[in-house]
Each structure stands twice: as structure tokens, then as C-alpha cells.
Design a protein around this motif. Structure first.
Motif, mmCIF file in Angstrom:
data_model
loop_
_atom_site.group_PDB
_atom_site.id
_atom_site.type_symbol
_atom_site.label_atom_id
_atom_site.label_comp_id
_atom_site.label_asym_id
_atom_site.label_seq_id
_atom_site.Cartn_x
_atom_site.Cartn_y
_atom_site.Cartn_z
ATOM 1 N N LYS A 68 0.825 -1.215 0.000
ATOM 2 C CA LYS A 68 0.000 0.000 0.000
ATOM 3 C C LYS A 68 0.860 1.266 0.000
ATOM 4 O O LYS A 68 0.349 2.364 0.244
ATOM 5 N N SER A 69 2.155 1.090 -0.178
ATOM 6 C CA SER A 69 3.121 2.203 -0.206
ATOM 7 C C SER A 69 3.082 3.045 1.069
ATOM 8 O O SER A 69 3.279 4.265 1.041
ATOM 9 N N LYS A 70 2.825 2.400 2.200
ATOM 10 C CA LYS A 70 2.836 3.136 3.479
ATOM 11 C C LYS A 70 4.246 3.066 4.064
ATOM 12 O O LYS A 70 4.507 2.350 5.045
ATOM 13 N N TYR A 71 5.141 3.820 3.427
ATOM 14 C CA TYR A 71 6.565 3.666 3.754
ATOM 15 C C TYR A 71 6.930 4.211 5.120
ATOM 16 O O TYR A 71 7.858 3.725 5.763
ATOM 17 N N GLU A 72 6.195 5.236 5.588
ATOM 18 C CA GLU A 72 6.517 5.779 6.913
ATOM 19 C C GLU A 72 6.264 4.749 8.006
ATOM 20 O O GLU A 72 7.083 4.546 8.913
#
Ligand code: G1P
Length: 248
Positions: A68-72
Motif C-alpha cells: 500500500k506504499s505506506k513507507y513511513e
């Protein structure tokens, strides 16, 4: 078993209760890392698997965050995979007391010196500077003298029956100072307490503790008490320092 924190601890280990945004145990691990500790043994229980999982990789969550590209959030989890830190665990099947819990870790620790940390004692003002970092200072003192180290701080007189209480050489002890330990007693009545300096959940021992713990009988509360093992060692001329914590 966390009985003093029921019902919060009915199904969640007390070590995982959040303080702001992190569970209690996370602060403890940060304290240990800042003191230079690289190997941690959790003494745990079959009902506390969540504690072991907390320090393990959670592949499913990481995979989901990544897709989901929740890199943080991903970075937050990855920052917990500390380099150079090994977290191991042993189980204490029955709640026979703090002394017994520590003895469960003997097969892993063996002949090395080690720290004992009670994770329900949270110390604030933890600084990475050596002169302020309590645990690092206790380790240094142990390495310099070979003496066991016990962290203490004063408590109101009406609370002495809730703690291990120490008797030290000299009239007083300032923050960051150490004094020779003369006597320790677990949860004394107010009138029997030798002082109002309480044991604060941080200790450093050498391997001689194993011998003493294995012969320590149940004491206060019907449990095998670490305090009684320390008193046994004092009687056998082992030397301990009481170290007055800096902070709260
Ligand atoms: C334990 C120790 C006690 C110490 C206290 C610190 O007691 O036995 O000596 O003063 O932790 O929190 P417990 O809190 O497990 O009863």
C-alpha cells in the motif's frame, strides 16, 4: 501476572500496555540499548506470546504496508529491528517469585555478569550521556569494582511495605552516588524498615547469584525473593553497592 493492573491485564501482558504510543517493554529495550546491552533474555509465560512477537518480524504487516506504499509506517516497524541486538526468551511456567523467574534464565546467561530489569519500573530522563545514564553507570561501577549493583531511590515512609528496602553505609545518598550496601529486606513493615530507600528494579549481578538463588526459600508473599538471595550473599561477604538513580 499483572494482578495489580486488572482488568487491563486480564488478556494483555502488562509489559505491552501502552505508555503514550509505545508499550512499556519498548522503553525498557531502548534503555538497555542506550546502556550498551546487546543481548536480552525475556522471562515470560505461555500467556504472553504477544511479548515475544513484539520483537519479531511481522512479515504480514510489513508486506501489507509495502503493497500500500505506506513507507513511513514500514520504516517505523523496521526501526525496531535493532542491529546488534538479540532478544531471547525463556518461560517461567509457575509464578513462584522474582528470584525463581531470574533463575529460569541461568541456562542462557551462564557465567557472565548480567543486569536484571523489572520492566514495570519505568525511569524517565534516560539520557545517552554516560554520566546521566543510570544503567550504564551501574555497569561501569560493576566492571570497575566487581561489586553487585542495586538501584535505589527514596519512597515515602508509608510505602516501604511495598518494596525491597535497603540499609546503606553513611547517613545519606545523593542522586548518581553509590554507597556500600549493608542489609536488604523485602517489603518490611514501616517500623521494621532500616531506611526509606527502596530497590528500584535495576540490578547488576555476577554468576555467584545463581548459587544463592538455587538455595533461596520462599519468603515474603510465599514467593522466592531476589531480595532474600541478595541478603544471603551479603551474609556470605559478597559486596554490593546501592546506586541512587538519577531521574524519577
Ligand atoms: C519487586 C522487588 C522489590 C522491588 C520492586 C520494585 O517487587 O521484589 O524488591 O522494590 O520490585 O518495583 P514487586 O513489585 O514485584 O512486588
Amino acid at each position: 501476572m499483572g494482578t495489580r493492573l486488572l482488568p487491563a491485564t486480564k488478556s494483555i501482558p502488562k509489559e505491552l500496555l501502552p505508555i503514550v504510543d509505545k508499550p512499556l517493554i519498548h522503553y525498557i529495550v531502548e534503555e538497555l540499548i542506550s546502556a550498551g546491552v546487546t543481548e536480552i533474555v525475556l522471562v515470560t509465560h505461555s500467556s504472553k506470546q504477544a511479548l515475544e512477537n513484539y520483537f519479531d518480524l511481522n512479515f504480514e504487516i510489513e508486506q501489507t504496508l509495502s503493497s500500500k506504499s505506506k513507507y513511513e509506517d514500514l520504516e517505523l516497524l523496521r526501526s525496531m529491528q535493532y542491529d546488534n541486538l538479540k532478544v531471547m526468551s525463556v518461560r517461567q511456567a509457575k509464578p513462584l517469585g522474582l528470584g525463581h523467574a531470574i533463575l529460569c534464565a541461568e541456562p542462557i546467561i551462564g557465567k557472565e555478569s548480567f543486569a536484571v530489569i523489572l520492566p514495570d519500573v519505568l525511569i524517565d530522563d534516560i539520557s545517552c550521556q554516560l554520566d546521566k545514564d543510570n544503567l550504564a553507570k551501574m555497569i561501569q561501577n560493576h566492571e570497575a569494582t566487581g561489586n553487585g549493583q542495586i538501584m535505589v531511590h527514596p519512597v515515602p515512609e508509608e510505602l516501604v511495605d511495598q518494596f525491597g528496602i535497603v540499609d546503606i553505609e553513611g547517613a545519606d545518598l545523593e542522586e548518581g552516588e553509590s554507597a556500600n550496601l549493608r542489609f536488604v529486606v523485602e517489603k518490611p513493615a514501616k517500623n521494621d524498615a532500616p531506611s526509606n530507600f527502596s530497590i528500584t528494579g535495576r540490578y547488576i549481578f555476577g554468576p555467584a547469584l545463581w548459587v544463592e538463588l538455587s538455595k533461596t526459600k520462599a519468603g515474603s508473599g510465599g514467593e522466592i525473593q531476589l531480595t532474600d538471595a541478595v541478603q544471603g550473599m551479603l551474609k556470605e561477604s559478597h559486596t554490593f553497592d546501592a546506586y541512587h538513580l538519577v531521574g524519577k
